[in-house]
Design a protein around this motif. Sequence first.
Motif, PDB file in Angstrom:
ATOM      1  N   PRO A  74       0.792  -1.231   0.000  1.00 26.23           N
ATOM      2  CA  PRO A  74       0.000   0.000   0.000  1.00 26.23           C
ATOM      3  C   PRO A  74       0.823   1.279   0.000  1.00 26.23           C
ATOM      4  O   PRO A  74       0.277   2.344  -0.284  1.00 26.23           O
ATOM      5  CB  PRO A  74      -0.825  -0.124   1.285  1.00 26.23           C
ATOM      6  N   VAL A  75       2.104   1.184   0.309  1.00 29.46           N
ATOM      7  CA  VAL A  75       2.955   2.378   0.299  1.00 29.46           C
ATOM      8  C   VAL A  75       3.639   2.530  -1.055  1.00 29.46           C
ATOM      9  O   VAL A  75       3.590   3.585  -1.689  1.00 29.46           O
ATOM     10  CB  VAL A  75       3.991   2.325   1.434  1.00 29.46           C
ATOM     11  N   GLN A  76       4.276   1.457  -1.533  1.00 31.88           N
ATOM     12  CA  GLN A  76       4.917   1.490  -2.839  1.00 31.88           C
ATOM     13  C   GLN A  76       3.904   1.423  -3.982  1.00 31.88           C
ATOM     14  O   GLN A  76       4.218   1.772  -5.112  1.00 31.88           O
ATOM     15  CB  GLN A  76       5.902   0.321  -2.976  1.00 31.88           C
ATOM     16  N   LYS A  77       2.707   0.934  -3.685  1.00 32.01           N
ATOM     17  CA  LYS A  77       1.617   0.810  -4.652  1.00 32.01           C
ATOM     18  C   LYS A  77       2.014  -0.072  -5.840  1.00 32.01           C
ATOM     19  O   LYS A  77       1.868   0.289  -7.004  1.00 32.01           O
ATOM     20  CB  LYS A  77       1.143   2.178  -5.138  1.00 32.01           C
ATOM     21  N   ILE A  78       2.560  -1.242  -5.516  1.00 31.76           N
ATOM     22  CA  ILE A  78       2.862  -2.246  -6.536  1.00 31.76           C
ATOM     23  C   ILE A  78       2.121  -3.528  -6.182  1.00 31.76           C
ATOM     24  O   ILE A  78       1.823  -3.803  -5.021  1.00 31.76           O
ATOM     25  CB  ILE A  78       4.373  -2.505  -6.686  1.00 31.76           C
ATOM     26  N   LEU A  79       1.844  -4.317  -7.212  1.00 32.93           N
ATOM     27  CA  LEU A  79       1.016  -5.512  -7.095  1.00 32.93           C
ATOM     28  C   LEU A  79       1.831  -6.728  -7.526  1.00 32.93           C
ATOM     29  O   LEU A  79       2.597  -6.651  -8.493  1.00 32.93           O
ATOM     30  CB  LEU A  79      -0.222  -5.365  -7.994  1.00 32.93           C
ATOM     31  N   ILE A 115       6.373  -4.280   3.479  1.00 37.50           N
ATOM     32  CA  ILE A 115       5.798  -3.015   3.028  1.00 37.50           C
ATOM     33  C   ILE A 115       6.823  -1.889   3.113  1.00 37.50           C
ATOM     34  O   ILE A 115       7.444  -1.670   4.160  1.00 37.50           O
ATOM     35  CB  ILE A 115       4.532  -2.692   3.847  1.00 37.50           C
ATOM     36  N   ASN A 116       7.010  -1.244   1.951  1.00 45.15           N
ATOM     37  CA  ASN A 116       7.924  -0.109   1.783  1.00 45.15           C
ATOM     38  C   ASN A 116       9.378  -0.467   2.072  1.00 45.15           C
ATOM     39  O   ASN A 116      10.187   0.403   2.399  1.00 45.15           O
ATOM     40  CB  ASN A 116       7.500   1.073   2.676  1.00 45.15           C
ATOM     41  N   GLU A 117       9.702  -1.762   1.971  1.00 45.02           N
ATOM     42  CA  GLU A 117      11.096  -2.185   2.187  1.00 45.02           C
ATOM     43  C   GLU A 117      11.748  -2.660   0.898  1.00 45.02           C
ATOM     44  O   GLU A 117      12.941  -2.951   0.890  1.00 45.02           O
ATOM     45  CB  GLU A 117      11.139  -3.313   3.225  1.00 45.02           C
ATOM     46  N   GLY A 118      10.984  -2.773  -0.175  1.00 43.17           N
ATOM     47  CA  GLY A 118      11.561  -3.248  -1.432  1.00 43.17           C
ATOM     48  C   GLY A 118      11.905  -4.714  -1.400  1.00 43.17           C
ATOM     49  O   GLY A 118      12.932  -5.131  -1.942  1.00 43.17           O
ATOM     50  N   LEU A1132      14.101  -1.146 -18.606  1.00 45.42           N
ATOM     51  CA  LEU A1132      13.184  -1.721 -17.626  1.00 45.42           C
ATOM     52  C   LEU A1132      12.774  -0.681 -16.591  1.00 45.42           C
ATOM     53  O   LEU A1132      13.482   0.304 -16.358  1.00 45.42           O
ATOM     54  CB  LEU A1132      13.840  -2.914 -16.926  1.00 45.42           C
ATOM     55  N   GLY A1133      11.652  -0.908 -15.963  1.00 46.46           N
ATOM     56  CA  GLY A1133      11.164   0.012 -14.952  1.00 46.46           C
ATOM     57  C   GLY A1133      11.746  -0.283 -13.580  1.00 46.46           C
ATOM     58  O   GLY A1133      12.180  -1.394 -13.280  1.00 46.46           O
ATOM     59  N   GLU A1134      11.751   0.728 -12.714  1.00 42.33           N
ATOM     60  CA  GLU A1134      12.177   0.577 -11.326  1.00 42.33           C
ATOM     61  C   GLU A1134      10.984   0.125 -10.495  1.00 42.33           C
ATOM     62  O   GLU A1134       9.929   0.765 -10.490  1.00 42.33           O
ATOM     63  CB  GLU A1134      12.691   1.912 -10.786  1.00 42.33           C
ATOM     64  N   LEU A1135      11.144  -0.974  -9.766  1.00 43.44           N
ATOM     65  CA  LEU A1135      10.054  -1.462  -8.921  1.00 43.44           C
ATOM     66  C   LEU A1135       9.982  -0.702  -7.602  1.00 43.44           C
ATOM     67  O   LEU A1135       8.895  -0.509  -7.058  1.00 43.44           O
ATOM     68  CB  LEU A1135      10.239  -2.959  -8.639  1.00 43.44           C
ATOM     69  N   PHE A1136      11.143  -0.289  -7.087  1.00 44.88           N
ATOM     70  CA  PHE A1136      11.183   0.356  -5.773  1.00 44.88           C
ATOM     71  C   PHE A1136      11.592   1.809  -5.925  1.00 44.88           C
ATOM     72  O   PHE A1136      12.564   2.128  -6.609  1.00 44.88           O
ATOM     73  CB  PHE A1136      12.172  -0.366  -4.862  1.00 44.88           C
ATOM     74  N   THR A1137      10.833   2.691  -5.299  1.00 44.38           N
ATOM     75  CA  THR A1137      11.180   4.107  -5.256  1.00 44.38           C
ATOM     76  C   THR A1137      11.188   4.555  -3.800  1.00 44.38           C
ATOM     77  O   THR A1137      10.345   4.119  -3.001  1.00 44.38           O
ATOM     78  CB  THR A1137      10.158   4.956  -6.039  1.00 44.38           C
ATOM     79  N   PRO A1138      12.145   5.406  -3.409  1.00 42.20           N
ATOM     80  CA  PRO A1138      12.209   5.851  -2.008  1.00 42.20           C
ATOM     81  C   PRO A1138      10.978   6.685  -1.644  1.00 42.20           C
ATOM     82  O   PRO A1138      10.756   7.755  -2.189  1.00 42.20           O
ATOM     83  CB  PRO A1138      13.482   6.702  -1.960  1.00 42.20           C
ATOM     84  N   ILE A1139      10.163   6.151  -0.758  1.00 45.88           N
ATOM     85  CA  ILE A1139       8.958   6.832  -0.288  1.00 45.88           C
ATOM     86  C   ILE A1139       8.953   6.788   1.242  1.00 45.88           C
ATOM     87  O   ILE A1139       9.257   5.744   1.840  1.00 45.88           O
ATOM     88  CB  ILE A1139       7.677   6.162  -0.834  1.00 45.88           C
ATOM     89  N   GLU A1140       8.615   7.882   1.871  1.00 44.69           N
ATOM     90  CA  GLU A1140       8.561   7.925   3.322  1.00 44.69           C
ATOM     91  C   GLU A1140       7.328   7.175   3.807  1.00 44.69           C
ATOM     92  O   GLU A1140       6.226   7.356   3.288  1.00 44.69           O
ATOM     93  CB  GLU A1140       8.508   9.377   3.811  1.00 44.69           C
ATOM     94  N   THR A1141       7.518   6.311   4.800  1.00 42.95           N
ATOM     95  CA  THR A1141       6.403   5.568   5.361  1.00 42.95           C
ATOM     96  C   THR A1141       5.451   6.524   6.075  1.00 42.95           C
ATOM     97  O   THR A1141       5.890   7.375   6.855  1.00 42.95           O
ATOM     98  CB  THR A1141       6.912   4.521   6.361  1.00 42.95           C
ATOM     99  N   PRO A1142       4.160   6.402   5.811  1.00 42.00           N
ATOM    100  CA  PRO A1142       3.212   7.298   6.489  1.00 42.00           C
ATOM    101  C   PRO A1142       3.298   7.143   8.011  1.00 42.00           C
ATOM    102  O   PRO A1142       3.529   6.049   8.535  1.00 42.00           O
ATOM    103  CB  PRO A1142       1.847   6.832   5.964  1.00 42.00           C
TER     104      PRO A1142
END
Length: 1253
Positions: A74-79, A115-118, A1132-1142
């Motif tokens: 839910p943070v990285q928004k990947i499935l 979650i949000n750890e890649g 290729l696309g990047e699966l993980f992007t640095p996002i701050e955990t809510p």
Amino acid sequence: MKKFRKVLDGLTTSSPGGGTMGSPSCGSAAGTPTTAPTPKEIDVQETLVSENFQLCKTVRHGFPYQPTALAFDPVQKILAIGSRSGGVRILGRPGVDCFCQHESGAAVLQLQFLINEGALVTACADDTLHLWNLRQRRPAILHSLKFNRERITFCHLPFQSKWLYVGTERGNTHIVNIESFILSGYVIMWNKAIELSTKTHPGPVVHLSDSPKDEGKLLVGFESGTIVQWDLRAKKADFRIYYDEAIHSVSWHHEGKQFMCSHSDGSLTLWNLRNTSKPVQVTFPHGKIQKDGRKESCKPILKVDYKTSRNSEPFVIFSGGLSYDKAGRRPTLTIMHGKAITVLEMDYPIVEFMTLCETPYNNEVQDPFAVVVLLEKDLIVVDLTQSNFPVFENPYPMDIHESPVTCTAYFADCPPDIIPVLYSIGAKHKKTGYSQKEWPVSGGMWTLGSHTYPEIIITGHADGSIKFWDASAITLQMLYKLKTSKVFEKPKPSEGRAAELVDEDPFAVQMVSWCPQSRIFCVVGISAHIILYRFSKYDANTQIVSLEVRLQCESEDVISPSENENNPCFSEPHSGSHSPQPHHQHPASPGGGTPEGVKDSALCLKVKDRVVRVPPGYQAELVIQLPWMDGEPPQQISSLDINSAYGLLAFGNCNGLAVVDYLQKTILLCMSTLDLYGAADPYQRLTRSPRRNRQSTSEFCMRGLSNFYSDSKKRIRTSYQSLTELSDNQQSVDMERSKSPTSVHYPTSLHNDPRVLPEPVASLRASHCSPVFYLLDNDHVNGHCTSPTSQPCSAGKPRIPMGPEGPRLARRGPGRPPFRKAQSAACMEISLPVSHTEGYASRRAMLQQLHGVTMYSHDEHHTATPYCWSDRESRENSFSRSRSSSVSSIDRDTKEAITTLQFGESYGRKSDALPTPCLWVGTSLGVILVIPMSIPTDQDERMEEPVTIGPSGAVLMLKGSVLRFGFLDCMGALIQSPYEVWRDLNAPEDPDRPRKRKLVHYSPSSSQDTCGEGHLAIVCSERQAKVFLMPSQSCLFVHNITESSFVLRADVVSVCNSVCLACFCANGHVMTLSLPSLRPLMDVSYLPLTDMRIARTFCFTNGGQALYLSSPTEIQRITYSQEMYDNLQEMLGELFTPIETPEAQNRGFLKGFFGGNAHTFDREELFGEAAAGKASRSLAQHIPGQAGVEGMKVAASGAVGELARARIALDERGQRLGELEERTALMMTSAETFSKHAHELMLKCKDKKWYQF
């Protein structure tokens, strides 16, 4: 760079008429002598070397085949989607699409994001846990943990925890450290979790979750209906619930005071922690009360989600639970919102669903906004924020398999204007009613790489539809859909023979041919029809022209020379007898009328004979059909080529060749393969006495697996071919096998009755059999075609008992495929024989071929004399014949199919001084024919004057069935076929710019004058490749590609500003050869041929790319270019992007005070080695990941990116500090203002009495 010089003066050929006929083939690049006048020397600079090639997978498109699991970050928004074959697809925003594969191939049971750890944890059916690193463009496994004594059933990873709970089939719960992937000594044993007085085992663990109120409490659900809340600190059960019905899932209320369970009887139970003796509420959402007062029985509710919302009633979302009485109802997802119940019917069974919420914390109000529903063959996302629950428009190409894929084509470096034009036409027909919100799976990063060019993939489908896809920049987007079935009337089974002809997929696409420059498009269908389309931006009223081409042949019981001369059709290759007299081609009128003498002909499909309104896009102009003749269906079309500059279309099958002028709508040529040779036939074919009749169809059993979707046991399908097997009374034969599937063999068990034949005929019976035996023994593994050039064949039951007139009445005989459900190339799998003796030797040979085992090859033992076998010999013995160049005779009954065709400017004869339009014809016996043509050049003359086709010109030879032609000039540059520039025939007339045909011819390079005129012809067959110099027809280079297998696909492609020959073999090898020297550049064992789907759909294209259908629902693209391999990381696309955990919401003083000590729970203190000890070594085995060196390379290559991310993180941190400083200053200003106002208020009120307020 290597320079090849070849002096060709004074060389002689071994055969003046055939170039290389009769010369033994060799693997060296030795030229064949020739006496023809040749250039003084040929100078070709070859720039390609082995270092230019590297084979790897690039990207996979389509829906994951047989999905099993679903997860969302839910943070990285990947499935992430797991599949039964061990694959994992990770999806983000469009362009972010990654495929990972477990080496074991075990099914994925469950997925858990860190979650949000890649990172991602996968639990597989082989009881192994894997940790995937998603912080690199190509994810890799970091750790694996193999359970030896227990089977994994359920996993749960709490948010921001490094301890994974693992439930097992025995009812135990183990705990794994995610960082080290080591098992903790802390175990919740099943016998400790339940009461000691309980006599039965609670069953496997089906649910694990931590309490939202207290992370130190773990809720354990057992299959039998037992629920236990385990206190992790005290190591004891807080409470136990025993319920009569089996549990499928559990979902918490965010406050941690209630939870909901779904059960096997279709009920939902709501439990309150204050009183666990009985449920607070029991509901049967779809169970109605019957007349007798009982609840009707319902199906199990497989999963339930209980989600709260700030501004409305909570959502209860579940799958299943419908009553058993309503048979035939589709799978449903039910959304209960307050008192409103919405039932969403799905097209396919629901595998898994997941509710997407605004927060990752389970102890906060969830606020669900969407539901991701994973179906067996689709992925949909439902918008929960709107009352009508619309679905989001899926940006991924998940509908490739909407109808099973039957063929593919791949075009790289297309004209740049074709993609926008197709998209603009296709956009007008898009569906509406989607949610207006953005697609919620929007994680990752993707940018358009610098190494992109227009690419188009075309897929043909079983329902007759064609889809054009934009494949540029390793993405896939739907451009345009064409429905070929609209050309025909809807089949009506009541109309005569239509009941026999019409089956489930009569419009299935078998082959496509597309000219991107002229936008001419041709489709070959399974019902032996060809549709020619022209592209227009305007709608039009048009009447489709229909032509009948009779490539079918007649046969009689005994064919005398006089009868054969009067036969309006040429003699039938199936008939088993050929008269030495010349055959006659029946006259064909432009309208395709039925000539006299041809009776009982019927078309498989009826073309619309009225003026129809056609929308913009591809519009049908001409339909060519092969009719039934004398109650027998036409043979499948095996080859096709179209040339817009010539205005000609050529096609062939196992009977012969036809050439059609689609500008004048006339048939120019319709001849049998044997008649094409004329006097230049390279084989001395035997004339045979007439046969008695066709092979008795009662000896064959045809079984079609038409229901693809019904159950997994019926997934063995082959491209438009039914499963064919011998009957029990058929004698088994054990024959020497060639490694090429189209080599000529003659099984000898014929079961003919010699009493019906005249005595001389019986004594002269030859030792070859009907085409069904030929194809069954050579081209099928358990009924599956193993060669792309083999012809479909089957046999049906006779409609009447066979008697003296049987051959005339029972028309459907061996080698005549009845039309049945189109078998999708997407569904082809090899299954090994389990019973009987059908095709036993051929299966053994095929398996040897697939595994690369060297086996006996009859090419080493050539047969040079004709054979006559007695009836006894034909029953007891067998032999095989070679198609190599040393064969001097071959039976005239041999089925020689047209396997490939290509128009081009070439030299039909050695004496030609200038190139002329020619048609190159390749056959299944390794023969190449060059047919010259005379085409009027003036536009007006072209529409009025006839095109003349001369007699057969050059005849060249190869080993194996011919697969591909290619042409180079004498400097080694690729010569493209001429084409007509596209013009819109429906555009409004412009008097200033009249619409005239503009032709483009590729002239030889200017430097070629020094070498003289001529060009190089590259010919590739199943076994070898040759380079001929035209017009002298001398063979410059020969290369035997494979001895232990055979080539399935070959093409002359452009790579790194040069050209090479790319080949894909049945043993899984992908090879490239330099041109013209045929020097091996790459040979990689890439993919074992596990099913025929790959053979049918594998295709090469320019730029060092290729594709194939890796599963019935997925397209796999690969590259064999080192340049693209080097640039792949960028594409290729990047699966993980640095996002701050809510940040978690402030619970408030009272909630924090009374809500327990959830935040003081220290898992490390409980589960660490110091407190819990070590787990048993025999329980699980730690396996280090394979990421190792590859991960180091990726890390090294991505160092700059990591630095950039660190800089971005620092900038973000500085920005946040700045914002904090601004916020602090604002608060200080606000405090000062408040103090000032308070002081003023105090001064104002200090002199007032209390009663004055």
